[in-house]
Write a protein that holds these residues in place. Structure first.
Motif: not given
Lengths: 362, 320, 278
Positions: C239-244
């Motif tokens: 999640y931390a590396t996702s764009p959102y």
């Protein structure tokens, strides 16, 4: 004495563990109520990190009407997708790098099909103090920046493309992905296409030997590094740039037209490219006035002959849904839609998948 | 000596049977640990074979890491790993020791339990969180404040020259220091707490100041344990991945300045392993892990020798 | 004169130790503050009750990851803590100076320095590939390998500190060696061993790298230990590396939960010990 303490502790630990477990049991039993009882099928997939948010949402949506199919997809790298499919530890993979002939031959379960799931664009992002609204970088200039031959923002060659803009006397700091990634693959594929120097010196790959710059792990590191470093330039997938409001450079496509990165530009590149029957294709620097030059596909990987009929049939159905109805979710999450012509060909490809000699999709 | 003579024969027999089983059990566990190392080592050698065969010793001294052309050299990674780990040790060992002394010898019991707990919390923070904090807080702070400051005052030393980027060996070393601090502090503290109070009282009774008491009655008694804690910390620093890779700059170069980006062994494995698909590439990544294995081995030999010489040296205590 | 110098030096050293402690607390508050400010807003009851949901769907949580982490840490502890303690007992109580025990010590030190991802790779090729699928068991197993050397090292240091007189008192009472160790030596060192165990648990519960190739991760509940299972650090990383933004926030909330979880375990262990030793 001591062992008693240990027992006591273990008891507490188990107690803590049991609480949420009880909760989960209750939740699980809620789902199948009112639905016809079908033996649930669990599919495991892994690979491309880029496609993770899209697949994730598609899976959620698909599950609403197909509660008996549980798809678990984990984004831990295209290479992982290829390796694990080849080792048959997962039911399907996803990758931004098409499998090579050697890899296809090494796959343990026979013929692997590569089915495009979606398209993405790679945006060049930068941090220039008092930044101009638009920064234009022509192909050779972009390559020379990443090669380290252009070192300052006030270089004459950058200025030529940006008349009326004063760029500061500042060193260019290149930031690139340090972890192997499909984004790096697509960018280096593009740079190899447009710059003979890059092609011979660096080449294309998920990790390359960068001539200059510092590396950051993952999109977050890259955009963090760029935000924190004045004079920096780097690249991220378009969704990341848009969501985090990063400035993006305007690039020149094959026809010489200036284009900002966009989903339509990526789709146009897919339409303009000739895609072979096995679907392996590179769409960087594609012809056509509307194309965005740094774009690429993400493919699903699965065996043509499925070992497990129930799983195989669930998988094929899900993928068929993903390339049809599932595409409506693409643009909301900043993925490009697959061109309709291609979807028809993909569906035909899915129909060739069999288990025990019988096709799984009619 | 092990058993008292006047025990009844029956009791003696069961006790010794239980004793033997227990001893055997511990021996078995000890053997399994040895086996575990050998097994992991062998597994690694086995999967590193293609790379070992192709590059031989040039792998260790090579400076180029080019996954596209499949040319692999480990030297920059070895350098980055060693520099950041030592930097971390130089910072964390004295600070950790200071924390341990403060908690044990100076603080009231309330302060001790609260701060001791807080320090241990540092160990609970996942390394990815340290990494993100490093990107957004630590690296900018280094670039804007610390590195220019160091360059201004100590710029004549090559260590502190060059453009401050923030993402550097300095950042890697600092973040590692924070991460290994709780290990060093907690273990040192436990070790010092075990020093009998009589020792302290005797020193104080002889008119020693608190510091002198610590120096002659506490530290000598605790030194091998403290070294043990430091070695545990070093082990963690050498193998740490996620936090380091997010701040070190991931550049396989060998530069003297601490402001320069570098790369570490654990970081390159974690960065590239998931994407590596060719056999040679994969085996090169495992071989570089094997080198880390070797580095840990060598450092531990040194540490053991150090502990050994320390233990043979003058024992502390009032008499000395 | 000399006396004043001594007292002055004393003051200085005490000052240094205090400063060192304050120095150590700065990053703690820095990092914790950062996690709390970023994570607190995404934290609610749903976070603990629900499964992760797709991007843009409100009410997603990490219930399965929390349970998954607890399960794998439990598996790791059940293997790692006993093996570690027993090995340390062998090294300090039975055989402290032979070549064999030197070798074991050596192995321990080397194992502490293995990058956790290597452990994951080894378990992957020997367990996951053999079984043909990713599983919670494989994940727990790789965490236990990381725990074992940490446990040995800290337990050994703590056992070494138990004064010899205590052991001799045991023998003098006619208690056998094994019983002396279990009934007298271990309880004396228990608090220290506990600290070591907590450090080890804290360390493995935050590990991402060894789980990528073993537990894999799961968006749903794992129905058995033989299936891929979710883990907090893996989910946080994803999640931390996702764009959102919404997912990034969930990642921070997850970090906050992970830290609290470890702290909670730590507190429980401490309380249990305090009430017992009183």
């Amino acid at each position: 004495m001591f062992t008693k303490k240990r027992q006591f502790l273990t008891g507490i630990l188990l107690g803590v563990l049991a609480l949420p477990l009880v909760g989960c049991g209750a939740q699980n039993s809620n789902i199948p109520v009112g639905q016809e009882k079908i033996e649930p099928v669990t599919l495991t997939g892994a690979g491309s990190t880029f496609v993770y948010p899209l697949l994730n949402q598609q899976i959620e949506a698909y599950r609403k009407n197909n509660p008996s199919i549980v798809v678990n997809y984990q984004g831990n790298g295209s290479g992982t997708g290829i390796k694990q499919v080849s080792e048959q530890t997962i039911d399907f993979g996803a990758t931004e790098v098409p499998m090579s002939d050697e890899q296809l031959k090494a796959a343990k379960g026979g013929t692997v099909l590569q089915i495009p799931l979606t398209l993405g664009a790679v945006a060049v992002t930068y941090n220039i103090p008092d930044a101009p609204k638009e920064l234009k970088l022509e192909p050779e200039v972009l390559a020379d920046i990443f090669l380290g031959t252009i070192t300052d923002w006030n270089d004459q060659r950058i200025a030529t493309d940006n008349p009326g803009v004063t760029l500061p006397d500042l060193k260019i700091a290149v930031a690139h992905r340090s972890d192997g990634s499909g984004t790096t693959y697509i960018l280096s594929d593009y740079l190899s296409r447009i710059s003979p120097v890059w092609f011979s010196k660096v080449g294309k790959g998920t990790s390359v030997n960068w001539p200059v710059g510092i590396g950051g792990k993952g999109n977050a590191s890259i955009s963090g590094t760029i935000q924190q470093t004045p004079g920096s330039i780097g690249y991220v997938e378009l969704a990341y740039a848009v969501q985090n409001k990063l400035p993006v450079a305007t690039l020149q496509n094959k026809e010489g037209k200036w284009v900002a990165p966009s989903l339509q530009g990526a789709s146009a590149a897919a339409v303009a490219s000739k895609i072979s029957t096995d679907m392996r294709v590179s769409i960087v620097n594609a012809p056509g006035v509307d194309t965005y030059p740094i774009s690429g596909f993400t493919w699903a990987l699965l065996y043509q002959d499925q070992r497990d009929k129930a799983k195989g049939s669930a998988l094929v159905k899900f993928l068929n849904w993903s390339i049809h109805e599932g595409q409506t979710m693409s643009e909301g999450l900043l993925y490009a839609k697959l061109p309709p012509d291609l979807v028809i060909r993909e569906e035909a490809m899915l129909k060739t998948i069999t288990s025990e000699g019988q096709p799984l999709l009619k | 000596m092990e058993e008292s003579e006047n025990m009844s024969n029956k009791k003696k027999l069961t006790a010794s049977l239980g004793d033997k089983t227990f001893r055997l059990l511990t021996l078995l566990m000890a053997m399994s640990v040895l086996a575990l190392m050998v097994w992991i080592g062998w597994q690694m050698v086995d999967s590193a074979r293609p790379s070992i065969a192709k590059f031989g010793f040039t792998f260790v001294i090579g400076r180029v890491w080019d996954p596209v052309k499949e040319q692999f050299g480990a030297l920059p990674f070895i350098y980055g790993t060693l520099v950041t780990s030592f930097l971390a040790l130089i910072i964390a060992a004295p600070v950790g020791l200071g924390v341990a002394i403060f908690l044990n010898e100076m603080a009231t019991s309330k302060v001790r339990s609260v701060i001791g707990f807080l320090v241990e919390m540092l160990a609970a923070i996942p390394s990815v969180v340290y990494g993100l904090w490093g990107i957004f807080i630590l690296a900018p702070w280094l670039r804007e404040t610390v590195e220019p400051g160091l360059a201004k005052w100590f710029g004549f030393i090559p260590l502190f020259q060059g453009t401050p980027l923030g993402f550097s060996m300095l950042a890697g070393g600092l973040i590692l220091a924070v991460m290994i601090l709780p290990t060093i502090a907690s273990i040192s503290r436990e070790v010092m707490a075990a020093v009998p109070n009589e020792q302290r009282e005797a020193a104080l009774a002889l008119g020693a100041t608190k510091w002198e008491m610590i120096r002659i009655a506490v530290l000598p008694y605790a030194k091998s344990g403290i070294l043990g804690g430091v070695m545990l910390g070093l082990g963690r620093a050498l193998g740490e991945t996620m936090a380091v890779t997010m701040v070190i700059g991931n550049r396989p170069d060998i530069l003297s300045s601490l402001f320069a980006p570098a790369y570490s062994i654990a970081a390159v494995i974690a960065n590239e392993f998931t994407e590596a698909t060719s056999d040679l590439y994969l085996s090169a990544l495992v071989e570089i892990g094997l080198i880390l294995f070797g580095i840990t081995l060598i450092l531990n030999v040194f540490a053991r020798l150090l502990v050994w010489s320390v233990e043979r040296g003058p024992k502390g205590g009032i008499s000395s | 004169m000399n006396d004043r110098l001594r007292r002055y030096r004393n003051e200085m050293m005490m000052g240094i130790f205090t400063v060192a402690t304050l120095l150590a607390l700065i990053p703690l508050f820095g990092v914790l503050g950062y996690v709390v400010t970023n994570g607190l807003s995404a934290l609610n009851l749903e976070f603990f009750m629900n499964l992760p949901k797709g991007m843009g769907t409100p009410g997603g949580g990490m219930a399965n990851s929390i349970v998954g982490t607890l399960i794998m840490v439990l598996i790791a502890s059940l293997i790692g803590i006993p093996v570690g303690i027993l090995t340390a007992i062998y090294l300090t109580e039975y055989d402290s100076a032979s070549w064999f025990s030197m070798g074991v010590r050596f192995a321990t030190d080397v194992l502490t320095g293995i990058p956790s991802i290597i452990v994951g790779i080894v378990i992957y090729s020997s367990v996951v590939l053999k079984m043909g699928h990713f599983s919670a068991l494989a994940g727990g197993l790789s965490l236990s390998i990381i725990m074992i050397p940490l446990m040995i090292r800290s337990t050994e240091e703590m056992l070494k500190l138990v004064p010899h007189s205590i052991r001799e008192a045991g023998y003098a009472l006619g208690i056998s060696k094994g019983t002396t160790i279990i009934k007298i030596v271990l309880p004396t060192a228990a608090k220290g061993i506990m600290t070591g165990a907590m450090l080890a648990v804290a360390r493995v519960s935050g590990e991402t790298a060894p789980l990528l190739f073993t537990a894999l991760g799961n968006q749903y509940w794992a129905r058995s230990l033989n299936e891929p299972i979710a883990a907090l650090p893996v989910q946080i990383y994803q999640y931390a590396t996702s764009p959102y933004k919404a997912w990034q926030q969930q990642a921070w909330a997850g970090s906050l939960v992970l830290i609290s979880l470890v702290v909670l375990l730590n507190l429980i262990a401490r309380c249990a010990f305090r009430s017992r030793s009183n």
